[in-house]
Motif scaffolding. Structure first.
Motif, PDB file in Angstrom:
ATOM      1  N   THR A 198      39.132  39.756  43.270  1.00 47.79           N
ATOM      2  CA  THR A 198      37.718  39.442  43.478  1.00 47.79           C
ATOM      3  C   THR A 198      37.526  37.926  43.371  1.00 47.79           C
ATOM      4  N   GLY A 199      36.548  37.423  44.120  1.00 50.14           N
ATOM      5  CA  GLY A 199      36.281  35.984  44.092  1.00 50.14           C
ATOM      6  C   GLY A 199      37.496  35.174  44.510  1.00 50.14           C
ATOM      7  N   SER A 200      38.100  35.573  45.661  1.00 50.82           N
ATOM      8  CA  SER A 200      39.370  34.931  46.037  1.00 50.82           C
ATOM      9  C   SER A 200      39.233  34.039  47.263  1.00 50.82           C
ATOM     10  N   SER A 231      38.174  31.025  46.951  1.00 53.36           N
ATOM     11  CA  SER A 231      38.427  29.647  46.489  1.00 53.36           C
ATOM     12  C   SER A 231      39.083  29.669  45.113  1.00 53.36           C
ATOM     13  N   GLY A 232      39.443  28.475  44.654  1.00 49.76           N
ATOM     14  CA  GLY A 232      39.852  28.271  43.266  1.00 49.76           C
ATOM     15  C   GLY A 232      40.986  29.155  42.762  1.00 49.76           C
ATOM     16  N   ILE A 233      40.830  29.608  41.533  1.00 51.01           N
ATOM     17  CA  ILE A 233      41.876  30.379  40.849  1.00 51.01           C
ATOM     18  C   ILE A 233      42.181  31.677  41.616  1.00 51.01           C
ATOM     19  N   GLY A 283      33.220  41.426  51.800  1.00 48.53           N
ATOM     20  CA  GLY A 283      32.266  40.450  51.259  1.00 48.53           C
ATOM     21  C   GLY A 283      31.364  41.001  50.174  1.00 48.53           C
ATOM     22  N   ALA A 284      31.835  41.990  49.409  1.00 44.83           N
ATOM     23  CA  ALA A 284      30.988  42.593  48.359  1.00 44.83           C
ATOM     24  C   ALA A 284      30.395  41.524  47.443  1.00 44.83           C
ATOM     25  N   ASP A 285      29.122  41.646  47.169  1.00 44.93           N
ATOM     26  CA  ASP A 285      28.482  40.830  46.136  1.00 44.93           C
ATOM     27  C   ASP A 285      28.796  41.517  44.810  1.00 44.93           C
ATOM     28  N   MET A 286      29.583  40.842  43.974  1.00 44.90           N
ATOM     29  CA  MET A 286      30.085  41.475  42.751  1.00 44.90           C
ATOM     30  C   MET A 286      28.987  41.717  41.709  1.00 44.90           C
ATOM     31  N   SER A 287      27.757  41.298  42.002  1.00 47.32           N
ATOM     32  CA  SER A 287      26.659  41.639  41.097  1.00 47.32           C
ATOM     33  C   SER A 287      26.066  42.997  41.456  1.00 47.32           C
ATOM     34  N   ASN A 304      38.419  38.477  39.036  1.00 44.09           N
ATOM     35  CA  ASN A 304      38.377  37.016  38.901  1.00 44.09           C
ATOM     36  C   ASN A 304      37.010  36.404  39.218  1.00 44.09           C
ATOM     37  N   ALA A 305      36.191  37.096  40.009  1.00 44.59           N
ATOM     38  CA  ALA A 305      34.915  36.482  40.439  1.00 44.59           C
ATOM     39  C   ALA A 305      34.112  36.040  39.227  1.00 44.59           C
ATOM     40  N   GLY A 306      33.534  34.862  39.314  1.00 44.11           N
ATOM     41  CA  GLY A 306      32.738  34.396  38.187  1.00 44.11           C
ATOM     42  C   GLY A 306      31.842  33.244  38.578  1.00 44.11           C
ATOM     43  N   ILE A 307      30.741  33.125  37.850  1.00 46.46           N
ATOM     44  CA  ILE A 307      29.833  31.986  38.045  1.00 46.46           C
ATOM     45  C   ILE A 307      29.477  31.421  36.679  1.00 46.46           C
ATOM     46  N   GLN A 308      28.813  30.284  36.715  1.00 49.90           N
ATOM     47  CA  GLN A 308      28.504  29.565  35.484  1.00 49.90           C
ATOM     48  C   GLN A 308      27.072  29.038  35.570  1.00 49.90           C
ATOM     49  N   ASN A 321      42.405  40.613  34.154  1.00 51.20           N
ATOM     50  CA  ASN A 321      41.051  40.076  34.089  1.00 51.20           C
ATOM     51  C   ASN A 321      41.115  38.576  33.806  1.00 51.20           C
ATOM     52  N   VAL A 322      40.506  37.799  34.672  1.00 53.86           N
ATOM     53  CA  VAL A 322      40.483  36.358  34.452  1.00 53.86           C
ATOM     54  C   VAL A 322      39.307  36.061  33.515  1.00 53.86           C
ATOM     55  N   ALA A 323      39.653  35.930  32.239  1.00 54.23           N
ATOM     56  CA  ALA A 323      38.624  35.617  31.237  1.00 54.23           C
ATOM     57  C   ALA A 323      38.551  34.095  31.134  1.00 54.23           C
ATOM     58  N   ALA A 369      25.532  32.554  28.213  1.00 52.66           N
ATOM     59  CA  ALA A 369      25.763  33.768  29.010  1.00 52.66           C
ATOM     60  C   ALA A 369      27.240  33.877  29.379  1.00 52.66           C
ATOM     61  N   TYR A 370      27.830  32.748  29.759  1.00 49.63           N
ATOM     62  CA  TYR A 370      29.243  32.713  30.155  1.00 49.63           C
ATOM     63  C   TYR A 370      30.130  33.111  28.974  1.00 49.63           C
ATOM     64  N   VAL A 371      29.848  32.530  27.804  1.00 49.15           N
ATOM     65  CA  VAL A 371      30.646  32.832  26.605  1.00 49.15           C
ATOM     66  C   VAL A 371      30.493  34.310  26.230  1.00 49.15           C
ATOM     67  N   PRO A 392      42.305  30.920  30.983  1.00 45.70           N
ATOM     68  CA  PRO A 392      42.588  29.520  31.356  1.00 45.70           C
ATOM     69  C   PRO A 392      41.648  28.551  30.647  1.00 45.70           C
ATOM     70  N   GLY A 393      42.167  27.344  30.417  1.00 47.12           N
ATOM     71  CA  GLY A 393      41.296  26.228  30.037  1.00 47.12           C
ATOM     72  C   GLY A 393      40.682  25.649  31.307  1.00 47.12           C
ATOM     73  N   TYR A 394      40.071  24.469  31.192  1.00 50.31           N
ATOM     74  CA  TYR A 394      39.406  23.859  32.353  1.00 50.31           C
ATOM     75  C   TYR A 394      40.399  23.666  33.486  1.00 50.31           C
ATOM     76  N   THR A 451      38.777  23.321  39.900  1.00 45.91           N
ATOM     77  CA  THR A 451      38.194  24.141  40.974  1.00 45.91           C
ATOM     78  C   THR A 451      36.752  23.695  41.179  1.00 45.91           C
ATOM     79  N   GLU A 452      36.087  24.396  42.105  1.00 43.41           N
ATOM     80  CA  GLU A 452      34.683  24.100  42.393  1.00 43.41           C
ATOM     81  C   GLU A 452      33.828  24.243  41.120  1.00 43.41           C
ATOM     82  N   MET A 453      34.174  25.231  40.276  1.00 44.13           N
ATOM     83  CA  MET A 453      33.390  25.451  39.052  1.00 44.13           C
ATOM     84  C   MET A 453      33.442  24.213  38.146  1.00 44.13           C
ATOM     85  N   VAL A 454      34.623  23.606  38.042  1.00 44.61           N
ATOM     86  CA  VAL A 454      34.758  22.423  37.191  1.00 44.61           C
ATOM     87  C   VAL A 454      34.143  21.192  37.875  1.00 44.61           C
ATOM     88  N   ALA A 455      34.212  21.149  39.218  1.00 45.48           N
ATOM     89  CA  ALA A 455      33.551  20.043  39.940  1.00 45.48           C
ATOM     90  C   ALA A 455      32.058  20.055  39.608  1.00 45.48           C
TER      91      ALA A 455
HETATM   92  P1  NAD Z   1      35.320  29.020  41.982  1.00 49.20           P
HETATM   93  O1  NAD Z   1      33.861  28.715  42.006  1.00 49.20           O
HETATM   94  O2  NAD Z   1      36.269  28.129  42.705  1.00 49.20           O
HETATM   95  O3  NAD Z   1      35.567  30.493  42.541  1.00 49.20           O
HETATM   96  C1  NAD Z   1      34.710  31.555  42.257  1.00 49.20           C
HETATM   97  C2  NAD Z   1      34.930  32.642  43.274  1.00 49.20           C
HETATM   98  O4  NAD Z   1      34.025  33.718  42.980  1.00 49.20           O
HETATM   99  C3  NAD Z   1      34.606  32.195  44.712  1.00 49.20           C
HETATM  100  O5  NAD Z   1      35.489  32.840  45.623  1.00 49.20           O
HETATM  101  C4  NAD Z   1      33.184  32.713  44.916  1.00 49.20           C
HETATM  102  O6  NAD Z   1      32.836  32.924  46.291  1.00 49.20           O
HETATM  103  C5  NAD Z   1      33.270  34.016  44.147  1.00 49.20           C
HETATM  104  N1  NAD Z   1      31.981  34.561  43.777  1.00 49.20           N
HETATM  105  C6  NAD Z   1      30.965  33.968  43.113  1.00 49.20           C
HETATM  106  N2  NAD Z   1      29.925  34.814  42.987  1.00 49.20           N
HETATM  107  C7  NAD Z   1      30.306  35.964  43.590  1.00 49.20           C
HETATM  108  C8  NAD Z   1      29.683  37.210  43.796  1.00 49.20           C
HETATM  109  N3  NAD Z   1      28.438  37.457  43.376  1.00 49.20           N
HETATM  110  N4  NAD Z   1      30.366  38.170  44.460  1.00 49.20           N
HETATM  111  C9  NAD Z   1      31.626  37.934  44.923  1.00 49.20           C
HETATM  112  N5  NAD Z   1      32.267  36.777  44.739  1.00 49.20           N
HETATM  113  C10 NAD Z   1      31.612  35.805  44.088  1.00 49.20           C
HETATM  114  O7  NAD Z   1      35.665  29.143  40.449  1.00 49.20           O
HETATM  115  P2  NAD Z   1      37.043  29.271  39.660  1.00 49.20           P
HETATM  116  O8  NAD Z   1      37.063  28.147  38.711  1.00 49.20           O
HETATM  117  O9  NAD Z   1      38.183  29.522  40.553  1.00 49.20           O
HETATM  118  O10 NAD Z   1      36.722  30.588  38.800  1.00 49.20           O
HETATM  119  C11 NAD Z   1      37.420  31.813  38.958  1.00 49.20           C
HETATM  120  C12 NAD Z   1      37.407  32.564  37.642  1.00 49.20           C
HETATM  121  O11 NAD Z   1      38.119  31.799  36.679  1.00 49.20           O
HETATM  122  C13 NAD Z   1      36.011  32.791  37.058  1.00 49.20           C
HETATM  123  O12 NAD Z   1      35.940  34.077  36.477  1.00 49.20           O
HETATM  124  C14 NAD Z   1      35.908  31.718  35.998  1.00 49.20           C
HETATM  125  O13 NAD Z   1      35.002  32.089  34.992  1.00 49.20           O
HETATM  126  C15 NAD Z   1      37.340  31.686  35.516  1.00 49.20           C
HETATM  127  N6  NAD Z   1      37.713  30.462  34.812  1.00 49.20           N
HETATM  128  C16 NAD Z   1      37.596  29.238  35.395  1.00 49.20           C
HETATM  129  C17 NAD Z   1      37.967  28.108  34.691  1.00 49.20           C
HETATM  130  C18 NAD Z   1      37.848  26.725  35.279  1.00 49.20           C
HETATM  131  O14 NAD Z   1      37.937  25.758  34.518  1.00 49.20           O
HETATM  132  N7  NAD Z   1      37.692  26.566  36.565  1.00 49.20           N
HETATM  133  C19 NAD Z   1      38.465  28.223  33.385  1.00 49.20           C
HETATM  134  C20 NAD Z   1      38.573  29.493  32.810  1.00 49.20           C
HETATM  135  C21 NAD Z   1      38.210  30.607  33.550  1.00 49.20           C
END
Ligand code: NAD
Length: 225
Positions: free
Chosen positions: A10-12, A14-16, A61-65, A90-94, A139-141, A154-156, A185-187, A190-194
């Protein structure tokens, strides 16, 4: 090593998540991608990673919410590949705000996407894994699942929840050949850290380099992952 298996990440887009999808494709797993934004670019990257193993790459393209979207995605993965053997949640927002200013809608979205989606995709993939006697759930915590950070309540809370869910579920399904693990993972670059860097710049007036250095300093290697 994973030829003939199917991994849904999930959430693949971009990023992790994209990194994980490519790594699994390299090992020969067919991949179901999910996430928002550009799909063609990530799909091409994953196909290239799995080319020598002849992997197939699908996208949903499921919205994971939304539980109904997740149900549709799992049905579509099953009809295309038979079952999901490897599930990477893995999908996550902040969102960054003090608790009294935290928008209720953002709280609900973070709990839904970062925590409840793990419950939904897991409950829907487990019957296939149990039937086969083999499954892997990762699970990507986050380090935010193990300790507190200011202004990201909320994230914590969600990430602590993911770790609790991982622990409970791991015990529940271990006898059936299914392992459930979390990575923290630590920081990570990815886009989240940007966005986190821009947030620090906006709120403190510090430069980008100083903001990045502050985040990197909390990682053991003193650099972003
Ligand atoms: P990212 O923003 O690059 O990627 C997030 C992905 O989730 C994207 O593909 C985005 O389209 C998708 N996404 C967001 N909302 C969605 C939704 N409603 N439905 C489906 N997909 C959705 O972020 P990232 O840094 O790669 O984060 C990936 C995971 O890693 C997250 O769970 C994040 O909490 C975790 N994480 C990130 C970091 C970090 O520092 N970047 C550290 C620890 C954990």
């Amino acid at each position: 090593m994973l030829k003939g298996k199917t991994a849904l990440v999930t959430g693949s887009t971009s990023g992790i998540g994209l990194g994980i999808a490519k790594a699994l494709a390299r090992q020969g797993a067919n991949i179901v991608l999910n996430g928002f934004g550009d799909v063609d670019g990530p799909r091409a990257e994953v196909l290239a990673a799995g080319q020598s193993a002849g992997v197939q790459v699908a996208y949903h393209g499921a919205d994971m919410s939304r539980a109904a979207d997740i149900e549709d995605m799992m049905k579509s993965a099953a009809s295309q590949f038979g079952r999901v053997d490897i599930l990477v949640n893995n999908a996550g927002i902040q969102h960054v705000a003090s608790i009294e200013d935290f928008p209720v809608e953002r709280w609900d979205a973070i709990i839904a996407i970062n925590l409840s989606s793990v419950f939904h995709s897991t409950r829907l993939s487990l019957p296939g894994m149990k039937a086969k006697g083999w499954g892997r759930i990762v699970n990507v915590a986050s380090t935010a699942g193990l300790k507190g950070y200011r202004y990201v309540s909320a994230y914590v809370a969600a990430k602590h929840g993911v770790i609790g869910l991982t622990r409970a579920l791991a015990l529940e399904v271990a006898p059936r050949g299914v392992t459930v693990n979390a990575v923290c993972p630590g920081y990570t670059e990815t886009e989240m850290v940007a966005q986190a860097v821009q947030n620090i710049v906006r709120k403190t007036g510090r430069g980008e380099d100083a903001a990045r250095a502050e985040l990197a300093a909390s990682n053991p290697q003193q650099r972003l992952v």
